[in-house]
Structures are given as structure tokens and as C-alpha cells.
Design a protein around this motif. Structure first.
Motif, short mmCIF file in Angstrom:
data_model
loop_
_atom_site.label_atom_id
_atom_site.label_comp_id
_atom_site.label_asym_id
_atom_site.label_seq_id
_atom_site.Cartn_x
_atom_site.Cartn_y
_atom_site.Cartn_z
N PRO A 413 0.76 -1.31 0.15
CA PRO A 413 0.01 0.02 0.07
C PRO A 413 0.72 1.24 -0.12
N GLY A 414 0.31 2.24 -0.73
CA GLY A 414 1.11 3.59 -0.69
C GLY A 414 1.91 3.60 -1.95
N LYS A 415 2.28 2.60 -2.79
CA LYS A 415 3.13 2.48 -3.84
C LYS A 415 2.40 2.13 -4.99
N GLN A 416 2.40 3.06 -6.31
CA GLN A 416 1.55 2.73 -7.46
C GLN A 416 2.17 2.38 -8.50
N LEU A 417 3.48 2.74 -8.69
CA LEU A 417 4.29 2.51 -10.20
C LEU A 417 5.30 1.34 -9.79
N GLY A 418 5.30 0.22 -10.36
CA GLY A 418 6.24 -0.71 -10.43
C GLY A 418 6.30 -1.87 -11.32
N GLY A 419 7.28 -2.90 -11.14
CA GLY A 419 6.94 -3.86 -12.05
C GLY A 419 8.12 -3.90 -13.32
N SER A 420 8.27 -4.82 -14.32
CA SER A 420 9.18 -4.84 -15.01
C SER A 420 9.10 -3.77 -16.32
N TRP A 421 10.22 -3.03 -16.41
CA TRP A 421 10.05 -1.89 -17.24
C TRP A 421 10.77 -2.55 -18.44
N SER A 422 11.72 -3.27 -18.60
CA SER A 422 12.61 -3.84 -19.61
C SER A 422 13.04 -5.49 -19.24
N ALA A 423 12.37 -6.23 -20.28
CA ALA A 423 12.92 -7.69 -19.98
C ALA A 423 13.62 -8.01 -21.21
N TYR A 424 14.82 -8.61 -20.97
CA TYR A 424 15.56 -8.71 -22.41
C TYR A 424 16.47 -10.00 -22.05
N TYR A 425 16.56 -10.80 -23.20
CA TYR A 425 17.38 -12.05 -23.26
C TYR A 425 18.96 -11.93 -23.69
N TYR A 426 19.65 -12.34 -22.83
CA TYR A 426 21.21 -12.23 -23.25
C TYR A 426 22.07 -13.27 -22.60
N ASN A 427 22.44 -13.96 -23.64
CA ASN A 427 23.45 -15.23 -23.33
C ASN A 427 22.95 -16.29 -22.20
N GLY A 428 21.79 -16.46 -22.60
CA GLY A 428 21.07 -17.61 -21.84
C GLY A 428 20.28 -17.31 -20.77
N TYR A 429 20.23 -16.08 -20.39
CA TYR A 429 19.41 -15.67 -19.24
C TYR A 429 18.51 -14.46 -19.70
N ILE A 430 17.33 -14.44 -19.03
CA ILE A 430 16.39 -13.08 -19.03
C ILE A 430 16.89 -12.37 -17.87
N TYR A 431 17.11 -10.84 -18.39
CA TYR A 431 17.38 -9.76 -17.21
C TYR A 431 16.09 -8.81 -17.23
N SER A 432 15.60 -8.65 -16.03
CA SER A 432 14.36 -7.77 -16.27
C SER A 432 14.69 -6.87 -15.11
N SER A 433 14.64 -5.40 -15.73
CA SER A 433 14.90 -4.12 -14.66
C SER A 433 13.52 -3.91 -14.46
N ASP A 434 13.34 -4.30 -13.06
CA ASP A 434 12.21 -3.96 -12.19
C ASP A 434 11.97 -2.42 -11.44
N ILE A 435 11.01 -1.66 -11.94
CA ILE A 435 11.23 -0.35 -11.20
C ILE A 435 11.79 -0.14 -9.84
N THR A 436 10.89 -1.14 -9.12
CA THR A 436 11.15 -0.78 -7.44
C THR A 436 12.01 -2.06 -7.02
N LYS A 437 12.13 -3.01 -7.56
CA LYS A 437 12.91 -4.27 -6.95
C LYS A 437 14.36 -4.37 -7.50
N GLY A 438 14.76 -3.68 -8.63
CA GLY A 438 16.05 -3.96 -8.95
C GLY A 438 16.25 -4.78 -10.01
N LEU A 439 17.30 -5.24 -10.28
CA LEU A 439 17.49 -6.31 -11.42
C LEU A 439 17.30 -7.82 -11.21
N ASP A 440 16.25 -8.25 -11.99
CA ASP A 440 16.21 -9.77 -11.50
C ASP A 440 16.72 -10.45 -12.85
N VAL A 441 17.35 -11.52 -12.38
CA VAL A 441 17.94 -12.75 -13.40
C VAL A 441 17.14 -13.79 -13.44
N LEU A 442 16.38 -14.22 -14.55
CA LEU A 442 15.69 -15.33 -14.92
C LEU A 442 16.13 -16.34 -15.84
#
Length: 468
Positions: A413-442
């Protein structure tokens, strides 16, 4: 995210921008990625911050947003890759992350340089940032400014990243109406930067109307300090194939994706999609204009590897609205797939939207994605803000389908903007820039996408496509 005519929902969001003496923060001590419990696949929507994913996708690691990028508007934005490094844009600067071991990514440096959105690209030893919010001057410490102020600055910044631990500011180039996003076109001795800059506040000095052009910045590779605006071609002047006047034009473009090997570019220009001939990179020519009754804000474009298709995305609601709930049609806030037929001409085929309804509290819409390099197939991974990360197959243009996903539940509660801004595939992994959570490696493990793991890239700027 969008800014400009037709994107008023974002007027209060794009607040930051600019760079002459950047502050480089020492990275925190190396430590294991943040542990996250991943529940088994279940029905229904995930709870607040709960992670849900398909069986073929797993979270490998997370690099959280930390000081100095831990303020309320230190939002993560776009991504670029080079060698064993990921570059992560942020409204307050950018981060260099060592991804030699994707399971243990390590922050190398965080450079403070205020400016929204700080969309990012890299080429050789140069790094480029887009600034689309007026600043008091062109330094990294410049404050938010009145767009019409004589000293207001927005545009392109250039950094030297020879030393990843201490990036150095090189120069800045003011561009009309700023730089929302950009794409790099490599030349023999220069890098041409195609600047997309919507006209949200027409101003005789800094954003003179009518804003009907894109700006091309010439950056000499051997002397980047000599970077300058080299051309302002009017891509709206000749609009062959248009289906009528758009209420959004002339207002600049949101994103331009170039495919230099094919000498083509696809431009998402708010009310229209453009197909451009870039045989002469300083004189792009409009080949065709398409419109879609279901699109609100033409946001981005992606060619397939063969150059025979273009996926255009619609950022309905400007990234702030919950357009993935049950009340919004599957053809809105979605992707439209176009076949590129003889001519070349764009011919619309099918639509794709994530099949999982989100809650009315979650901002969700089609956003930034890239191809997954599967030979002979057309597969993308894409960020959908709080709709998460979606992997989908559009080999059959008329019948695209999702094959995997990863998402978090609503924000606290209190936060309205978030989630995956960009999700790109690079050399075997997916990298997602989450607006508030940081960089996810999938990682996705699936018979369809597994062949992509054999494709190795040395550099990835998604708006500058290269064949694989």
C-alpha cells in the motif's frame, strides 16, 4: 513509459534529468543475491509482493536497488549489455553490474546523474543516456527546471566506460524536446544516435513547434567530445500509406528501432507506426505509415530476426494505468504483429496480450522486450510492468501464444508504479529491470527456447537489432 501528446497520465511522473561531474558510488560489499521464496504454480492472483511463475521459468538472482538509488523516485529503467556486464538505467543515474556469473551478479559501480528516464545504450567504450526532463543545466547535479527557461537542458549524455568502476562523463548534446529514448546506428567513423523526443510542452526556444522531426546526433568514435546534432529529418512530411490524420501527430516519436543490416527502422510515433528506409542513416525516408483503431500510444517496435515481421506495442495509459484487468479488451494495451511483405509493406496480422488478468491496483501494459534468439522461430520476452515478464511465441503471426511468465503480486500500500520496465534475453538468461525491486535474473528452460542458449552475443542494445 510515455510523455507527450496523448500521454497526460505521465505528466507527474517524468520529473528528473542531467551531467558534467558524475558521482560514482563505491559498490556495496559483495553478498549473495536476495533470497526469494518461489511458491509452486497455483491458480489465482499472487498476493502483495508474492512471486508467481510458470514451471519453466525460475528466479536465479536479484540485485536490489540500494543507496544511492533507494529514494522514492529512484526507478529502474532500461538495460544494455556488453561482454560480461549489464548496464541498468535509473531515474537518478545508472548501475554497472558484473554478470560473468548470472547466479551471483555483482555491482561494480553506481553513477549518480539525475534525469528521467536515463534510457541507456553502450557501444565500445561509450555509454549513452537519454534525458527527457528539463534540468537547470547539463551537469549531473542539475535540478528540475521550467521547460521554457533559457538555461533548461535535456538531451543525450555520453560517458566513457573504459573503467567500469569509474565511468567518466564526456559530453552532452541538447536536443529539441529532450530525448525520451534513443537508438544507435553504427557508421564507419561515427555512431549516429536516433533521438526519439515527444513534444509534451511546445516551447519556441527548447521545443519549437511543430515538432515533426527526429534528431540525429553524430558522435565521432575517436573524438566523442565533438558530438553534435547532425540532422533533423522530417519523417512526418511525406506519409505514404497513411490511413488518415492522427490526433497525436505531429508530436515526435516515442521509440525507434533500427535494423542496420536490413537498412530498415520501425518507429512508434504515438498515433502512428512508421516503416523507414535508413540506407542513408542521416536521411531516413518514410516508406509506410500504419494506424490501428485499438492503439492509444504507439510505444515500441521489434523486428523478427529475418526482418519479415514487426511487433508494435501499445502503451495504453502511459504505463501508469491498470490496463491488464478484466475490463480492458485483449487488443488494447497489447502488441500488434505485422508481416513485412513485398514492397516492403506492413500487413497487420494478430494481437498478443498476457493472458493473466491483473488486479485494478496494478499498472500493467505492453512495454520493453527483445527477441530470444531461437533459430527459425519468432520468440520474444517482454516486460509488462506489474504484469511481470512474459515469454511468447509469434512464429504464427495470427496466433501468438505465451509459453512462460514470471510476475510479482501488487505493490505494498502507498506505492503505485512498479513492475518490469524492460525484460531482455542475453546469453542464456533473461534480465528484467524492475522499477522498484532492482535487477532480476531469470532462466527459462523449455524445448522451444533452449536452442537460444547456444547463441552468444558480445553486445546488446535492443533498439539496435543485429541478426543472430
Amino acid at each position: 513509459m510515455g510523455r507527450g501528446t496523448g500521454a497526460s497520465l505521465l505528466a507527474g511522473v517524468l520529473l528528473l534529468g542531467a551531467c558534467a561531474s558524475p558521482t560514482v558510488e563505491e559498490p556495496p560489499q559483495t553478498r549473495p543475491p536476495v533470497a526469494t521464496t518461489i511458491p509452486p504454480e497455483t491458480g489465482g492472483m499472487p498476493g502483495v509482493d508474492e512471486i508467481k511463475h510458470s514451471d519453466n521459468v525460475r528466479l536465479v538472482a536479484n540485485v536490489p536497488l540500494e543507496a544511492p538509488f533507494d529514494g522514492p523516485q529512484a526507478w529502474g529503467t532500461d538495460l544494455a549489455f556488453q561482454g560480461t556486464y549489464a548496464y541498468v538505467g535509473n531515474y537518478e543515474g545508472f548501475t554497472v553490474v558484473d554478470i560473468a556469473d548470472p547466479a551471483e551478479p555483482a555491482v561494480v559501480s553506481r553513477t549518480v546523474c539525475l534525469g528521467g528516464q536515463n534510457d541507456i545504450s553502450v557501444s565500445g567504450n561509450l555509454l549513452f543516456l537519454s534525458v527527457d526532463s528539463p534540468r537547470s543545466d547539463d551537469t549531473c547535479q542539475g535540478q528540475a527546471s521550467d521547460p521554457g527557461a533559457p538555461t533548461a537542458w535535456e538531451g543525450i549524455r555520453v560517458f566513457d566506460i573504459s573503467d567500469k568502476a569509474k565511468p567518466e562523463y564526456v559530453t552532452s548534446v541538447r536536443t529539441d524536446c529532450g530525448s525520451h529514448t534513443h537508438a544507435l546506428v553504427p557508421g564507419e567513423t561515427s555512431i549516429y544516435v536516433y533521438v526519439s523526443s515527444p513534444a509534451s510542452v511546445p516551447d519556441e526556444r527548447n521545443c519549437p513547434p511543430p515538432h515533426q522531426n527526429l534528431t540525429i546526433v553524430d558522435v565521432p568514435v575517436q573524438n566523442p567530445k565533438a558530438a553534435r546534432v547532425a540532422a533533423k529529418p522530417d519523417v512526418f512530411q511525406d506519409r505514404p500509406g497513411g490511413d488518415g490524420e492522427s490526433e497525436f501527430n505531429p508530436a515526435g516519436c516515442h521509440d525507434i528501432t533500427v535494423y542496420p543490416e536490413r537498412k530498415l527502422a520501425a518507429a512508434a510515433c504515438f498515433g502512428d507506426g512508421f516503416l523507414l528506409d535508413i540506407t542513408d542513416p542521416l536521411r531516413p525516408k518514410t516508406l509506410q505509415v500504419v494506424q490501428d483503431e485499438n492503439f492509444a500510444i504507439w510505444h515500441s517496435a521489434t523486428f523478427n530476426n529475418a526482418g519479415t515481421k514487426v511487433v508494435f506495442g501499445d502503451e495504453l495509459g502511459g504505463g501508469m494505468a491498470p490496463t491488464c484487468d478484466a475490463n480492458v479488451d485483449e487488443t488494447q494495451g497489447a502488441n500488434a504483429i505485422y508481416d513485412l511483405v513485398a514492397g516492403p509493406k506492413l500487413q497487420k496480422r494478430g494481437y498478443f496480450k498476457i493472458p493473466r488478468a491483473q488486479s485494478p491496483e496494478e499498472n500493467c501494459v505492453a512495454h520493453n522486450g527483445s527477441l530470444i534468439p531461437v533459430p527459425g522461430k519468432d520468440v520474444m520476452v517482454q516486460g509488462w510492468y506489474q504484469g511481470g515478464v512474459s515469454v511468447w511465441d509469434f512464429t504464427d503471426s495470427d496466433n501468438p501464444r505465451e509459453i512462460g511468465f514470471f510476475e510479482r503480486g501488487p505493490l505494498p500500500p502507498g506505492k503505485q508504479l512498479g513492475g518490469s520496465w524492460s525484460a531482455y534475453y542475453y546469453n542464456g538468461y533473461i534480465y528484467s529491470s524492475d522499477i522498484t525491486k532492482g535487477l532480476d535474473v531469470l532462466e527459462i528452460t523449455d524445448p522451444l527456447t533452449d536452442p537460444a542458449k547456444a547463441v552468444k552475443m558480445t553486445e546488446l542494445n535492443v533498439q539496435t537489432q543485429r541478426s543472430y
